[in-house]
Design a protein around this motif. Structure first.
Motif, mmCIF file in Angstrom:
data_model
loop_
_atom_site.group_PDB
_atom_site.id
_atom_site.type_symbol
_atom_site.label_atom_id
_atom_site.label_comp_id
_atom_site.label_asym_id
_atom_site.label_seq_id
_atom_site.Cartn_x
_atom_site.Cartn_y
_atom_site.Cartn_z
ATOM 1 N N ALA A 63 0.824 -1.216 0.000
ATOM 2 C CA ALA A 63 0.000 0.000 0.000
ATOM 3 C C ALA A 63 0.855 1.262 0.000
ATOM 4 O O ALA A 63 0.493 2.272 -0.613
ATOM 5 C CB ALA A 63 -0.933 -0.010 1.208
ATOM 6 N N ALA A 91 0.889 -2.207 -7.202
ATOM 7 C CA ALA A 91 0.581 -2.344 -5.775
ATOM 8 C C ALA A 91 -0.831 -2.865 -5.537
ATOM 9 O O ALA A 91 -1.041 -3.768 -4.714
ATOM 10 C CB ALA A 91 0.779 -1.012 -5.068
ATOM 11 N N ALA A 141 -4.216 0.410 -0.820
ATOM 12 C CA ALA A 141 -3.342 0.100 -1.959
ATOM 13 C C ALA A 141 -4.012 0.489 -3.270
ATOM 14 O O ALA A 141 -3.383 1.092 -4.156
ATOM 15 C CB ALA A 141 -2.996 -1.385 -1.955
#
Length: 683
Positions: A436, A443, A473
Motif C-alpha cells: 500500500a 501495488a 493500496a
C-alpha cells in the motif's frame, strides 16, 4: 506488651489511677532485653520481663513480634482504622513520626504500600516521595531498630525511575544502586543480616545487589534509551559491572539471559546508526559465554548441559534464547544505517540454517523494515523489490511457521491454532501495508492477491485492518471503483464485527474518489457520506461520520474544477457541474451546525479546504466570492482555527489586496505576515 503488663502484676507494682492511665499510653521501645516505659508522669524500668512473666527464652523481640503480627494494639499504628486518608497525608505522617516511634508493621508493610502508591503516580514528584520513604526507613534502621531494609525496597524505586524514563531516570537509578551498596556495607559492619531472630524469609537476608537488582536497572535503561542514546552504552557498563562484582566480590550478580537481552533491546531503542553492530556484538559475546560455560559444565560434572530441560542441571548457565535473537534482529531493523533491514534478513537466515528458532516478532520486524523501505525509497524499483521481499517472508511464515518459530507458552491445540491465526494475520497485514505504501503501479493487484489468499486460507483471520490496507493500496493506485468493489464485498458478508467496515473504511473509499481524476468524484464522495449517515441512523455505530468524512467531501469539491469540462465529457451534465459547489456548501454548513448531532468540531482543515473550494468554483469578480471568503474566515477566527494553511488559502481566495488587508486588520499583516504568531491569539 502483654508480658510487660503481666510482669507488673506479678511483681506487685501498685500504682494509683493517676499514674496508671498515662502508663497505658506509653510507647515501649526494645533495647536488647530491656524495655523502657516512658510517660510524662513516670519512668519505669523493667529488666528481663520475659523471665519474670515466665518466658524462658528471654526474647522480648520474639514475643512482641508475634503479638504485633496477630494485630495487637492498633493505637500504636500510624493510621489505625483510618485507612481512607489521602496518600499525601499518609506519607507526611510516616515521615514526621520521630525515630523509634514507628510500629514494625508500619516500617515494613505500610512503607512498602506507600512506596508502591508513590511509584504508581508515574511522576517525578511521586518518585521523590518514594525516595523520602526509603530514607526514613534507613534512618529508623540506623538510629533505633537495627532491622535491615530489604533489597526489594530499593528495587521498587529503581523500577519506578526506569518506568518514568525521564531525563533524570538514568542518574537516579545509579544513585539508588550506590545507596544500596553503601547500606550493604553498613549491614555487614554492624552485623545486620535479617529483620528479626525468627524471620526466615530468605529474600530479606541481605540488601546486597543481585542479578535481579541489575536487571531492574537494565530494564529501565531500555526505556530511557528511546530518548537518550547514551543509555545503551550505560547498559553495557552495567553488564560489565555485574561480571566484575560476581568475579571479584563473589556477589550473586552473574548476568543471565535477561541481562543480555535488555542490553540488546536498549541498543535497538536508540535507533542510532551503530546500534546494529553493537547489538550483534553483545549477542556474540553471549553466545561465546554460553559455549565456554557449557564446556566448563561438562568438565566439572562429567555430563553435557541439558538445554531441553534446564531445571534438571546442577546449575544454569547463560543460554541464548529466541528473545535474544529477536531483540538483535529488531535492533538491526531499527538502526538508521543503510542496508540494516537486509542485514537483519541475512542474520535471520543464518540463524535458521544453524537450527535456531525465533519468535514470530523477529520475522514481523523484518517485514516492517521492508515496508519502511517501500514507503521511503525514491527509486520505484527499490520500492517494488522491498514490498515483494516483505510478501515473500509472510508467505514463508504461513508455510513453515511451526518449524521456524517458537511459542513460549504451553497452549492447547485449539488455542495454538488461534494464536498462529492472529500472529500470521499480523504478518500478512504488515506485508499488505508494504504494498500500500510502495506507490508502484502493481501495488493494487499484488495487495489484492494477498488479500484473496488470506480469505482462502483457513488459518488466517482477515480483519478490518486487512480490508482497509487493501483498499488503501487501490486508492493510492487511483482506482476508486476497485476500492468500492472491496467495500461492497465485505459489507455484504455475514462476518464478525471486528472485520466489518467502519468509518475509516468509508473514508478511504471517499478519499480514493477525491484523489481520482473522475469528474463525478464529488458526487460519489457525497453519496458515500450519505450512506454512512443512513446506516449510522439505522443503528450501525461503526459508521459514525467524523470530521475526516465531511472534510474529504470538501476536498473532492475543491479539486473538482470546471475547467476544460465539456457538457458531454465523462458523462457529466451542466447541472451536475453546478451541483459540485452546492454540495461543498451543504457539507460545510452541516459541519458548522452539527446538523446530525455527531459532535463535530470544525478544525483548520475544514476552513482551509472550504476556502480552496470557493477559489475553485466562484468567479473572482463576483460579490458572492468576497462574501463567502469573509464568512469562512470569520468562522475560522471564531473557532480559533486560523493556521498557516488557512492563511495560504485565504491569500489565494481573496480577489484583491484590500479585502485581505481588511480581513487581517492591517496592511502590514496583509503584506508581511511571516508567522501566525503575529495574529491575535484568539484567532
Amino acid at each position: 506488651y502483654r508480658n510487660a503488663f503481666n510482669a507488673l502484676k506479678s511483681a506487685k507494682f501498685w500504682v494509683s489511677s493517676r499514674m496508671f492511665r498515662p502508663f497505658l499510653k506509653t510507647r515501649l521501645v526494645p533495647f536488647h532485653h530491656k524495655v523502657f516505659a516512658q510517660t510524662a508522669s513516670c519512668r519505669v524500668q523493667i529488666g528481663h520481663l520475659s523471665t519474670i512473666a515466665g518466658n524462658d527464652n528471654g526474647s522480648i523481640a520474639t514475643s512482641r513480634d508475634r503479638h504485633l503480627t496477630s494485630g495487637g494494639l492498633k493505637k500504636n499504628r500510624i493510621w489505625g482504622a483510618k485507612t481512607d486518608l489521602p496518600l499525601q497525608k499518609k506519607i507526611e505522617q510516616f515521615l514526621e513520626t520521630p525515630p523509634g516511634d514507628l510500629n514494625r508493621l508500619d516500617l515494613f508493610l505500610k512503607a512498602d504500600d506507600l512506596m508502591d502508591e508513590s511509584c504508581k503516580l508515574g511522576s517525578t514528584k511521586g518518585m521523590q516521595q518514594a525516595e523520602n520513604i526509603l530514607n526514613r526507613m534507613l534512618l529508623e534502621k540506623r538510629s533505633v531498630t537495627g532491622y535491615m531494609i530489604p533489597a526489594k525496597s530499593f528495587e521498587k524505586i529503581i523500577f519506578g525511575w526506569g518506568k518514568l524514563a525521564d531525563s533524570n531516570s538514568k542518574e537516579k537509578m545509579k544513585e539508588i544502586l550506590k545507596l544500596m551498596k553503601k547500606e550493604y556495607v553498613f549491614d555487614l559492619k554492624e552485623n545486620i543480616s535479617q529483620l528479626s531472630e525468627d524471620d526466615t524469609d530468605s529474600s530479606r537476608a541481605s540488601c546486597q545487589p543481585t542479578t535481579e537488582t541489575y536487571n531492574t536497572i537494565l530494564r529501565g535503561l531500555v526505556r530511557v534509551a528511546k530518548r537518550d542514546g547514551t543509555a545503551a552504552f550505560e547498559a553495557e557498563s552495567v553488564l560489565d559491572e555485574m561480571m566484575i562484582r560476581h568475579r571479584e566480590n563473589k556477589w550473586h550478580t552473574k548476568p543471565n539471559t535477561r541481562s543480555f537481552t535488555h542490553v540488546i533491546q536498549a541498543h535497538g531503542n536508540t535507533r542510532l546508526r551503530g546500534a546494529a553492530d553493537r547489538a550483534e556484538r553483545v549477542m556474540k559475546w553471549m553466545r561465546d559465554m554460553h559455549r565456554s560455560e557449557k564446556e566448563m559444565y561438562k568438565s566439572k560434572f562429567g555430563k553435557e548441559y541439558d538445554l531441553e530441560n534446564p531445571e534438571a542441571n546442577v546449575h544454569q548457565i547463560v543460554t541464548p534464547d529466541p528473545r535474544v535473537f529477536s531483540a538483535t534482529v529488531v535492533a538491526m531493523v531499527n538502526s538508521n544505517a543503510k542496508g540494516s533491514t537486509r542485514r537483519a534478513l541475512i542474520l535471520l537466515e543464518k540463524l535458521m540454517e544453524e537450527g535456531e528458532k525465533l519468535d514470530i516478532y523477529a520475522f514481523n520486524a523484518v517485514i516492517m523494515g521492508f515496508g519502511n523501505i517501500a514507503d521511503k525509497a525514491s527509486n520505484p524499483i527499490v520500492r517494488y523489490k522491498a514490498a515483494e521481499e516483505a510478501e515473500k517472508i509472510a508467505v514463508m511464515l504461513l508455510r513453515q511457521h511451526s518449524d521456524l518459530c517458537v511459542v513460549e507458552k504451553e497452549l492447547s491445540s485449539e488455542d495454538l491454532e488461534v494464536y498462529w491465526g492472529k500472529q500470521l494475520t499480523v504478518s500478512f497485514n504488515t506485508a499488505l501495508n508494504a504494498w500500500a505504501k510502495s506507490d508502484v503501479k502493481e501495488a493494487g493487484q499484488r495487495a489484492d492477491q494477498l488479500w484473496k489468499l488470506m480469505l482462502e486460507d483457513p488459518i488466517l483471520q482477515p480483519d478490518r485492518i486487512t480490508m482497509n490496507t487493501t483498499m488503501k493500496a487501490w486508492a493510492r493506485a487511483f482506482n476508486p471503483l476497485k476500492v468500492e468493489e472491496i467495500l461492497d464485498f465485505i459489507s455484504d458478508l455475514d462476518i464478525d464485527e471486528l472485520a466489518r467496515p467502519d468509518a475509516m473504511s468509508y473514508c478511504i473509499a471517499m478519499s480514493a474518489w477525491a484523489k481520482s481524476n473522475s469528474p463525478k468524484k464529488t458526487l460519489n464522495a457525497r453519496r458515500l457520506l450519505e450512506t454512512m449517515l443512513t446506516q449510522y441512523e439505522a443503528g450501525n455505530y461503526l459508521l459514525k461520520p467524523n470530521n475526516v468524512a465531511f472534510t474529504t467531501v470538501l476536498n473532492a469539491a475543491s479539486s473538482n474544477t470546471l475547467d476544460n469540462m465539456e457538457d458531454d465529457s465523462f458523462g457529466i451534465s451542466s447541472a451536475e457541474k453546478e451541483e459540485i459547489y452546492n454540495i461543498a456548501m451543504q457539507t460545510y454548513n452541516e459541519i458548522m451546525d452539527d446538523t446530525y448531532h455527531l459532535g463535530l468540531c470544525p478544525d483548520t482543515f475544514v476552513f482551509a479546504t472550504m476556502l480552496k473550494a470557493i477559489t475553485a468554483h466562484i468567479d473572482a469578480t463576483s460579490a458572492e466570492r468576497r462574501q463567502m471568503v469573509q464568512k469562512v474566515f470569520d468562522d475560522a477566527c471564531s473557532a480559533g482555527q486560523v493556521s498557516s494553511f488557512v492563511i495560504k488559502e485565504l491569500r489565494l481566495a481573496t480577489p484583491d489586496n484590500d479585502l485581505l488587508m481588511r480581513l487581517l486588520g492591517s496592511e502590514k499583516l496583509a503584506s508581511h505576515l511571516r508567522s501566525i504568531t503575529m495574529l491575535p491569539p484568539e484567532w
